[in-house]
Design a protein around this motif. Sequence first.
Motif, PDB file in Angstrom:
ATOM      1  N   THR A  40       0.823  -1.208   0.000  1.00 43.40           N
ATOM      2  CA  THR A  40       0.000   0.000   0.000  1.00 43.40           C
ATOM      3  C   THR A  40       0.856   1.257   0.000  1.00 43.40           C
ATOM      4  OG1 THR A  40      -1.660  -1.217   1.291  1.00 43.40           O
ATOM      5  CG2 THR A  40      -1.932   1.157   1.146  1.00 43.40           C
ATOM      6  N   SER A  41       2.006   1.178   0.637  1.00 41.93           N
ATOM      7  CA  SER A  41       2.880   2.359   0.711  1.00 41.93           C
ATOM      8  C   SER A  41       3.603   2.619  -0.595  1.00 41.93           C
ATOM      9  CB  SER A  41       3.914   2.181   1.825  1.00 41.93           C
ATOM     10  OG  SER A  41       4.982   1.337   1.426  1.00 41.93           O
ATOM     11  N   THR A  42       3.517   1.687  -1.560  1.00 43.05           N
ATOM     12  CA  THR A  42       4.188   1.769  -2.871  1.00 43.05           C
ATOM     13  C   THR A  42       5.668   2.137  -2.734  1.00 43.05           C
ATOM     14  OG1 THR A  42       3.555   4.090  -3.234  1.00 43.05           O
ATOM     15  CG2 THR A  42       2.054   2.404  -4.066  1.00 43.05           C
ATOM     16  N   GLY A  43       6.319   1.527  -1.752  1.00 39.62           N
ATOM     17  CA  GLY A  43       7.757   1.719  -1.599  1.00 39.62           C
ATOM     18  C   GLY A  43       8.160   2.734  -0.550  1.00 39.62           C
ATOM     19  N   ALA A  44       7.217   3.503  -0.024  1.00 41.12           N
ATOM     20  CA  ALA A  44       7.557   4.520   0.984  1.00 41.12           C
ATOM     21  C   ALA A  44       8.101   3.882   2.254  1.00 41.12           C
ATOM     22  CB  ALA A  44       6.329   5.368   1.311  1.00 41.12           C
ATOM     23  N   ILE A  45       7.734   2.640   2.503  1.00 39.65           N
ATOM     24  CA  ILE A  45       8.207   1.926   3.689  1.00 39.65           C
ATOM     25  C   ILE A  45       9.736   1.836   3.710  1.00 39.65           C
ATOM     26  CG2 ILE A  45       8.150  -0.389   2.663  1.00 39.65           C
ATOM     27  CD1 ILE A  45       6.972  -1.429   5.265  1.00 39.65           C
ATOM     28  N   GLU A  46      10.358   1.942   2.531  1.00 41.15           N
ATOM     29  CA  GLU A  46      11.815   1.874   2.436  1.00 41.15           C
ATOM     30  C   GLU A  46      12.494   3.187   2.823  1.00 41.15           C
ATOM     31  OE1 GLU A  46      13.281  -0.956   1.761  1.00 41.15           O
ATOM     32  OE2 GLU A  46      11.371  -1.970   1.362  1.00 41.15           O
ATOM     33  N   HIS A  47      11.728   4.266   2.918  1.00 41.07           N
ATOM     34  CA  HIS A  47      12.320   5.590   3.092  1.00 41.07           C
ATOM     35  C   HIS A  47      11.906   6.308   4.374  1.00 41.07           C
ATOM     36  CE1 HIS A  47      13.670   5.135  -1.027  1.00 41.07           C
ATOM     37  NE2 HIS A  47      12.423   4.883  -1.402  1.00 41.07           N
ATOM     38  N   VAL A  48      10.866   5.844   5.016  1.00 44.24           N
ATOM     39  CA  VAL A  48      10.391   6.492   6.247  1.00 44.24           C
ATOM     40  C   VAL A  48      10.740   5.605   7.438  1.00 44.24           C
ATOM     41  CG1 VAL A  48       8.404   7.427   7.495  1.00 44.24           C
ATOM     42  CG2 VAL A  48       8.482   7.558   4.996  1.00 44.24           C
ATOM     43  N   PRO A  49      11.584   6.064   8.360  1.00 45.90           N
ATOM     44  CA  PRO A  49      11.904   5.255   9.546  1.00 45.90           C
ATOM     45  C   PRO A  49      10.643   5.015  10.391  1.00 45.90           C
ATOM     46  CG  PRO A  49      13.446   7.084   9.303  1.00 45.90           C
ATOM     47  CD  PRO A  49      12.339   7.331   8.332  1.00 45.90           C
ATOM     48  N   VAL A  50      10.457   3.770  10.804  1.00 49.56           N
ATOM     49  CA  VAL A  50       9.321   3.418  11.668  1.00 49.56           C
ATOM     50  C   VAL A  50       9.869   2.784  12.943  1.00 49.56           C
ATOM     51  CG1 VAL A  50       7.204   2.063  11.909  1.00 49.56           C
ATOM     52  CG2 VAL A  50       7.810   3.048   9.677  1.00 49.56           C
ATOM     53  N   ALA A  51       9.500   3.351  14.075  1.00 48.45           N
ATOM     54  CA  ALA A  51       9.946   2.832  15.374  1.00 48.45           C
ATOM     55  C   ALA A  51       8.765   2.252  16.129  1.00 48.45           C
ATOM     56  CB  ALA A  51      10.606   3.939  16.191  1.00 48.45           C
ATOM     57  N   ARG A  52       9.009   1.164  16.845  1.00 50.46           N
ATOM     58  CA  ARG A  52       7.993   0.577  17.716  1.00 50.46           C
ATOM     59  C   ARG A  52       8.348   0.860  19.166  1.00 50.46           C
ATOM     60  NH1 ARG A  52       6.993  -5.629  16.427  1.00 50.46           N
ATOM     61  NH2 ARG A  52       9.208  -5.698  16.895  1.00 50.46           N
ATOM     62  N   VAL A  53       7.354   1.245  19.957  1.00 48.16           N
ATOM     63  CA  VAL A  53       7.600   1.530  21.368  1.00 48.16           C
ATOM     64  C   VAL A  53       6.575   0.792  22.219  1.00 48.16           C
ATOM     65  CG1 VAL A  53       8.608   3.793  20.881  1.00 48.16           C
ATOM     66  CG2 VAL A  53       6.157   3.603  21.360  1.00 48.16           C
ATOM     67  N   THR A  54       6.934   0.560  23.465  1.00 51.18           N
ATOM     68  CA  THR A  54       6.046  -0.152  24.388  1.00 51.18           C
ATOM     69  C   THR A  54       4.974   0.757  24.949  1.00 51.18           C
ATOM     70  OG1 THR A  54       7.867  -1.618  24.994  1.00 51.18           O
ATOM     71  CG2 THR A  54       5.975  -1.567  26.480  1.00 51.18           C
ATOM     72  N   ASN A  55       5.324   2.005  25.228  1.00 52.43           N
ATOM     73  CA  ASN A  55       4.400   2.923  25.888  1.00 52.43           C
ATOM     74  C   ASN A  55       4.418   4.272  25.173  1.00 52.43           C
ATOM     75  OD1 ASN A  55       3.397   4.944  27.834  1.00 52.43           O
ATOM     76  ND2 ASN A  55       3.327   3.225  29.264  1.00 52.43           N
ATOM     77  N   LEU A  56       3.309   4.619  24.528  1.00 50.94           N
ATOM     78  CA  LEU A  56       3.252   5.869  23.782  1.00 50.94           C
ATOM     79  C   LEU A  56       3.282   7.090  24.692  1.00 50.94           C
ATOM     80  CD1 LEU A  56       0.641   5.173  20.929  1.00 50.94           C
ATOM     81  CD2 LEU A  56       3.118   5.390  20.722  1.00 50.94           C
ATOM     82  N   VAL A  57       2.641   6.991  25.842  1.00 50.77           N
ATOM     83  CA  VAL A  57       2.608   8.128  26.772  1.00 50.77           C
ATOM     84  C   VAL A  57       4.023   8.486  27.224  1.00 50.77           C
ATOM     85  CG1 VAL A  57       1.820   8.936  29.039  1.00 50.77           C
ATOM     86  CG2 VAL A  57       0.256   7.669  27.548  1.00 50.77           C
ATOM     87  N   GLN A  58       4.773   7.484  27.632  1.00 48.65           N
ATOM     88  CA  GLN A  58       6.151   7.721  28.060  1.00 48.65           C
ATOM     89  C   GLN A  58       6.999   8.243  26.907  1.00 48.65           C
ATOM     90  OE1 GLN A  58       7.661   4.126  29.852  1.00 48.65           O
ATOM     91  NE2 GLN A  58       6.192   4.161  31.536  1.00 48.65           N
TER      92      GLN A  58
END
Length: 296
Positions: free
Chosen positions: A193-211
């Motif tokens: 769906t991202s048509t390749g944008a996934i290769e260029h935008v850093p994506v981070a996963r976190v345990t707690n969004l509030v923190q």
Amino acid sequence: MGKQKQMAQTRNKADGRQKQNDRRNGKGRPQQNNGRRKEQHDAQQDKNQSVDNAEFIFGIHAATEALKGETQINKVWLQSGLQDKTRNELTTLAKKRGLIIQDAPKAKLDELTDGQNHQGVVLSIAAYAYASIDDMFALAAEKDEAPFILILDSIEDPHNLGSILRTADAAGVHGVIIPKRRAVQLTSTVAKTSTGAIEHVPVARVTNLVQTVEKLKERGLWVFGTDMDGTDYRRWDAKGATALIIGNEGKGISPLLKKTVDETLSIPMIGHVQSLNASVAASLLIYQGFNSRNPL
């Protein structure tokens, strides 16, 4: 002595009955097989994890961007009879990286992608590598720009996440933060769906969004979120270090997370439907941020 002997016999009989009960209940059995059972359990877990981590990128645009990028690719599947121009471009990119290229009938690619529109190309890849928040700050510094970070609060639809990544890349967002639980992760559908944008935008996963938001504020970011009663988004000035929170498709931003924002924004609507798809709302807000940061 006779009485003591009788008491000892009674105790022995009781002990014997207890041992019999223990054997019936599975207690007191030899433990030599425990190690073997644990090894079998661990092996099964590893197998399950390998299955869970198996991912595919498919579609011409997504596959081309992956081959040009740094994604770890294990194998390239090309549909037999694929158009020459497309096949040659993909083959050239794959050979540059020393990748295995496998011809396959359309039915095989349909099977790999669960019948989705693969356009004749499928890449077998390792599990997606996530970035760190520091990577986002580094990217902003490299471009000599104030950080512009997107925070997604429990987005569940992979098509929404893929569309948001596509807009984020187009508007120069420096990174996207998602929670590890109760939200869609980076998958082949997101990549397509991202048509390749996934290769260029850093994506981070976190345990707690509030923190995480609190830590971003400590690093100088102003944090904005969406709300029906917020400031008209057309007045939003996103100059400077900024983070924007986009809420869940149905519930919006969680109450605890909403308390952390510096200001809420709303999108005015005059029609009968008083809500927008999450990716559409995100696109409007992201581009308002872009416009204020890059005036004509």
